[in-house]
Write a protein that holds these residues in place. Sequence first.
Motif, PDB file in Angstrom:
ATOM      1  N   SER A 268     -10.121  19.610 -14.363  1.00  0.00           N
ATOM      2  CA  SER A 268     -10.772  19.746 -15.673  1.00  0.00           C
ATOM      3  C   SER A 268     -11.571  18.468 -15.973  1.00  0.00           C
ATOM      4  O   SER A 268     -11.357  17.438 -15.356  1.00  0.00           O
ATOM      5  N   ASN A 269     -12.470  18.587 -16.931  1.00  0.00           N
ATOM      6  CA  ASN A 269     -13.278  17.432 -17.336  1.00  0.00           C
ATOM      7  C   ASN A 269     -12.404  16.239 -17.707  1.00  0.00           C
ATOM      8  O   ASN A 269     -12.679  15.110 -17.313  1.00  0.00           O
ATOM      9  N   THR A 270     -11.383  16.514 -18.498  1.00  0.00           N
ATOM     10  CA  THR A 270     -10.504  15.443 -18.965  1.00  0.00           C
ATOM     11  C   THR A 270      -9.835  14.747 -17.792  1.00  0.00           C
ATOM     12  O   THR A 270      -9.734  13.526 -17.751  1.00  0.00           O
ATOM     13  N   LYS A 271      -9.373  15.571 -16.833  1.00  0.00           N
ATOM     14  CA  LYS A 271      -8.682  14.987 -15.684  1.00  0.00           C
ATOM     15  C   LYS A 271      -9.628  14.154 -14.844  1.00  0.00           C
ATOM     16  O   LYS A 271      -9.255  13.090 -14.341  1.00  0.00           O
ATOM     17  N   ARG A 272     -10.858  14.649 -14.707  1.00  0.00           N
ATOM     18  CA  ARG A 272     -11.831  13.895 -13.919  1.00  0.00           C
ATOM     19  C   ARG A 272     -12.183  12.581 -14.604  1.00  0.00           C
ATOM     20  O   ARG A 272     -12.337  11.556 -13.959  1.00  0.00           O
ATOM     21  N   ASP A 273     -12.265  12.638 -15.950  1.00  0.00           N
ATOM     22  CA  ASP A 273     -12.500  11.405 -16.712  1.00  0.00           C
ATOM     23  C   ASP A 273     -11.400  10.391 -16.428  1.00  0.00           C
ATOM     24  O   ASP A 273     -11.673   9.217 -16.165  1.00  0.00           O
ATOM     25  N   ALA A 274     -10.168  10.867 -16.496  1.00  0.00           N
ATOM     26  CA  ALA A 274      -9.028   9.978 -16.282  1.00  0.00           C
ATOM     27  C   ALA A 274      -9.033   9.449 -14.851  1.00  0.00           C
ATOM     28  O   ALA A 274      -8.803   8.266 -14.602  1.00  0.00           O
ATOM     29  N   PHE A 275      -9.334  10.323 -13.917  1.00  0.00           N
ATOM     30  CA  PHE A 275      -9.356   9.941 -12.503  1.00  0.00           C
ATOM     31  C   PHE A 275     -10.387   8.841 -12.260  1.00  0.00           C
ATOM     32  O   PHE A 275     -10.125   7.844 -11.608  1.00  0.00           O
TER      33      PHE A 275
ATOM     34  N   PHE B 211      -9.304   1.294 -20.726  1.00  0.00           N
ATOM     35  CA  PHE B 211      -9.208   2.734 -20.925  1.00  0.00           C
ATOM     36  C   PHE B 211      -8.381   3.380 -19.830  1.00  0.00           C
ATOM     37  O   PHE B 211      -8.415   4.586 -19.649  1.00  0.00           O
ATOM     38  N   SER B 212      -7.661   2.567 -19.051  1.00  0.00           N
ATOM     39  CA  SER B 212      -6.844   3.118 -17.985  1.00  0.00           C
ATOM     40  C   SER B 212      -5.542   2.334 -17.857  1.00  0.00           C
ATOM     41  O   SER B 212      -5.551   1.131 -17.621  1.00  0.00           O
ATOM     42  N   LYS B 213      -4.447   3.047 -18.044  1.00  0.00           N
ATOM     43  CA  LYS B 213      -3.130   2.388 -17.942  1.00  0.00           C
ATOM     44  C   LYS B 213      -2.892   1.912 -16.514  1.00  0.00           C
ATOM     45  O   LYS B 213      -2.319   0.851 -16.285  1.00  0.00           O
ATOM     46  N   VAL B 214      -3.364   2.732 -15.551  1.00  0.00           N
ATOM     47  CA  VAL B 214      -3.154   2.399 -14.142  1.00  0.00           C
ATOM     48  C   VAL B 214      -3.796   1.066 -13.818  1.00  0.00           C
ATOM     49  O   VAL B 214      -3.170   0.167 -13.255  1.00  0.00           O
ATOM     50  N   ARG B 215      -5.064   0.934 -14.216  1.00  0.00           N
ATOM     51  CA  ARG B 215      -5.788  -0.297 -13.879  1.00  0.00           C
ATOM     52  C   ARG B 215      -5.255  -1.485 -14.655  1.00  0.00           C
ATOM     53  O   ARG B 215      -5.268  -2.616 -14.177  1.00  0.00           O
TER      54      ARG B 215
ATOM     55  N   SER C 104      -2.100  -1.961 -15.499  1.00  0.00           N
ATOM     56  CA  SER C 104      -0.871  -2.464 -14.875  1.00  0.00           C
ATOM     57  C   SER C 104      -1.183  -3.125 -13.530  1.00  0.00           C
ATOM     58  O   SER C 104      -0.548  -4.103 -13.144  1.00  0.00           O
ATOM     59  N   GLN C 105      -2.218  -2.596 -12.848  1.00  0.00           N
ATOM     60  CA  GLN C 105      -2.644  -3.241 -11.595  1.00  0.00           C
ATOM     61  C   GLN C 105      -3.144  -4.659 -11.864  1.00  0.00           C
ATOM     62  O   GLN C 105      -2.802  -5.592 -11.155  1.00  0.00           O
ATOM     63  N   ALA C 106      -3.949  -4.794 -12.916  1.00  0.00           N
ATOM     64  CA  ALA C 106      -4.517  -6.100 -13.245  1.00  0.00           C
ATOM     65  C   ALA C 106      -3.409  -7.085 -13.582  1.00  0.00           C
ATOM     66  O   ALA C 106      -3.477  -8.262 -13.236  1.00  0.00           O
ATOM     67  N   LEU C 107      -2.378  -6.588 -14.262  1.00  0.00           N
ATOM     68  CA  LEU C 107      -1.284  -7.468 -14.670  1.00  0.00           C
ATOM     69  C   LEU C 107      -0.372  -7.851 -13.503  1.00  0.00           C
ATOM     70  O   LEU C 107       0.492  -8.701 -13.647  1.00  0.00           O
ATOM     71  N   LYS C 108      -0.585  -7.196 -12.344  1.00  0.00           N
ATOM     72  CA  LYS C 108       0.160  -7.614 -11.151  1.00  0.00           C
ATOM     73  C   LYS C 108      -0.415  -8.919 -10.608  1.00  0.00           C
ATOM     74  O   LYS C 108       0.273  -9.705  -9.979  1.00  0.00           O
ATOM     75  N   HIS C 109      -1.721  -9.120 -10.855  1.00  0.00           N
ATOM     76  CA  HIS C 109      -2.382 -10.317 -10.335  1.00  0.00           C
ATOM     77  C   HIS C 109      -2.244 -11.505 -11.260  1.00  0.00           C
ATOM     78  O   HIS C 109      -2.315 -12.640 -10.828  1.00  0.00           O
TER      79      HIS C 109
ATOM     80  N   ARG D  24     -16.056  -6.546 -13.731  1.00  0.00           N
ATOM     81  CA  ARG D  24     -15.555  -5.419 -14.503  1.00  0.00           C
ATOM     82  C   ARG D  24     -15.192  -4.256 -13.589  1.00  0.00           C
ATOM     83  O   ARG D  24     -14.242  -3.526 -13.846  1.00  0.00           O
ATOM     84  N   ALA D  25     -15.999  -4.078 -12.529  1.00  0.00           N
ATOM     85  CA  ALA D  25     -15.705  -2.990 -11.601  1.00  0.00           C
ATOM     86  C   ALA D  25     -14.428  -3.271 -10.810  1.00  0.00           C
ATOM     87  O   ALA D  25     -13.660  -2.361 -10.506  1.00  0.00           O
ATOM     88  N   PHE D  26     -14.186  -4.542 -10.508  1.00  0.00           N
ATOM     89  CA  PHE D  26     -13.045  -4.886  -9.652  1.00  0.00           C
ATOM     90  C   PHE D  26     -11.727  -5.004 -10.407  1.00  0.00           C
ATOM     91  O   PHE D  26     -10.667  -4.887  -9.816  1.00  0.00           O
ATOM     92  N   ILE D  27     -11.777  -5.271 -11.692  1.00  0.00           N
ATOM     93  CA  ILE D  27     -10.527  -5.525 -12.411  1.00  0.00           C
ATOM     94  C   ILE D  27      -9.616  -4.291 -12.349  1.00  0.00           C
ATOM     95  O   ILE D  27     -10.078  -3.155 -12.410  1.00  0.00           O
ATOM     96  N   GLY D  28      -8.343  -4.536 -12.144  1.00  0.00           N
ATOM     97  CA  GLY D  28      -7.388  -3.439 -12.053  1.00  0.00           C
ATOM     98  C   GLY D  28      -7.394  -2.768 -10.701  1.00  0.00           C
ATOM     99  O   GLY D  28      -6.801  -1.701 -10.525  1.00  0.00           O
ATOM    100  N   ASN D  29      -8.096  -3.402  -9.770  1.00  0.00           N
ATOM    101  CA  ASN D  29      -8.004  -2.983  -8.374  1.00  0.00           C
ATOM    102  C   ASN D  29      -8.242  -1.499  -8.104  1.00  0.00           C
ATOM    103  O   ASN D  29      -7.392  -0.826  -7.521  1.00  0.00           O
TER     104      ASN D  29
END
Lengths: 228, 425
Positions: free
Chosen positions: A72-79, A109-113, A115-120, A161-166
């Motif tokens: 769905s659109n929403t899922k693709r946005d999140a992805f 706008f992404s929890k995944v990114r 938490s990834q950023a906070l690993k570094h 900005r593109a690289f943050i959150g791996n």
Amino acid sequence: MISLKNVTFKWHKNDKKPTLRIAELAVEKGERIFLYGPSGSGKSTLLALLTGINTATSGDVYILNQCLNTQSNTKRDAFRADHIGTIFQNFNLLPYLTPIENVILGCQFSKVRQSQALKHATTLHKEAERLLNALGLIEQYHHKNVAQLSIGQQQRVAAARAFIGNPELIIADEPTSALDANNRESFITLLFEQALHLNSTLIFVSHDESLKPLFDRSIDLTHLQEQI
Amino acid sequence: MILAKLAYKSLLNRRASVFLTLFTIAISVMLLLSIERVRVDAKSSFSNTISGTDLIVGARTGDIQLLLASVFRIGHTNNGVSWQSYEYITNQRGVKWSIPISLGDSHKGQAVLGTTLDYFEHYRFAKKQNLSFNQGHPFLNINEVVLGSSVANKLGYKLGDHIVISHGMGNTSFHHHDDNPFKVVGILNPTGTPVDKTLHIPLAAIDLIHARASTKNDEHDEHDEHDEHDEHDEHDDLIGHPKQITAFLMGFKSPLYTLQIRRNINQYKQEALLGIMPTVTLKELWQMLAIVEKTLQLFSAIVVLVSLLGMLTTLLANLSQRRRELAILRSVGARPWQLFTLISIESLLTTLLGCLVGCALFYLVMYLGAGYLQSHAGISVNIAMLSYYELTLIGVIMVAGFIIGLVPATRAYFYSLSDGMSIKT
């Protein structure tokens, strides 16, 4: 990583000829791909398919083993927010934020990114600083107004900005078109360093074939389309 | 959280146009609140003027004219009521109390009212409140005066001062070397009614003033002697022998008497009289003023509407300029609903700030204007906390601002869907 099979794309259902036809395209994880072709060869269309802004009219687009055209659109946005970092031709920085804030925006706008950023680093702010330094923007510019930065400096902010959150996939859409030859190469080297460091796949789009030798592999879009 | 921060930074970035929008809203909120506050306070000062009086009787004229003259000291009654009629009517069955009043004279522009001690005992205002003394006591002698609170304040009179009261409504006193001035023996507490602007003297003193005035004008020795003679007699009698009074107030033992005696008064053969029930006439008078009230309300509503439309215009105009900004946010992962929320937060923030600034302006205006309203319009404005009603008004503006903000927010939502991430510079 990326796999396209028998993909066609039409802007409108009634269009006779598809804008884009790709029989097969596969990219492995960690590859640095140079995607080139003259304007009108379908670069933007392909990028829109890869980032899930548009969905293929027929065929399958898999990214990270996820089929984008059935989502769905929403899922693709999140992805897209979670897994793809994009550097735009005109950088697309928000003028009312500082470079640091612009970089942090990439994972807000992404929890995944996030938490990834906070690993570094302990805070997002520190991670943004680290990336900007790594990409060669010295600290005195970190809190300036974005509009006061030079094109080259803005580009570093956009890259950070593109690289943050791996994110697993970095897409750079003609990011060097505004730079002279020397700056172009040094910028690409910096991109490579980061991509290697973070183990991201990099797709670099340009019409400037002189950059081709720098990359692992290059794909000629005109050629790719003719294979069918 | 990030959306609120972005909204804030974005607003700050466009501070010039945002400030203007905010200012229009603030002004309209200020206007609306001021108009409403003055309206409500005017209404309450108005209906608080007199209470507990069942009937006001005067010479036949319009209901409202009689009310205005007897209670508000506005205008005149052309005729008075003869003392015989007064005595006859107040001796009827069921009459609990009566207060004769005699108006028409003034002291430095303030009304002078001749009355009896019953006035201090039976006159009621607001919620059946008695007149009370700030200092001193009621008049006990013919040459004593009791001041309303603003008379004392404005003219700087203290207990024990001697003042001259002249005949007529003029601002100047005709009698510069009056040998028998009035002594201030009492000052009333503020009531917020025309009582504050009144000097109260014994009924007998009114005749005295008039007699003296005619003496000076006529220059008849005979008159003079006669008057002096009278004066000696009346010194301890506060009522004297008035021929006429302006009007009188009555209270009854039961409301049934009110209607009965009112009918009798209106059909009284000896003299053309009119009895009015002040509460009814006050309502009639207010209804006459209702058109003014409605107009004011309409205007303030229009002002609010215009300012909200102004906000809509600004928001929509900004939105097309911000298409790129929204697309950027979209490209870094903001979902369409988040952009919708962003724009909504912005308009809500603008309205909220507008309302707060508006309230501040409102208090400023009230603070500066209260004195003027009190002295020029007789409206005692209450600089109190916002009432429940006023908070509701602000709430309505907030909700309206929010709803209006939904228009650009919805557009932003669809922009972001159609624009996707392709950004045109």
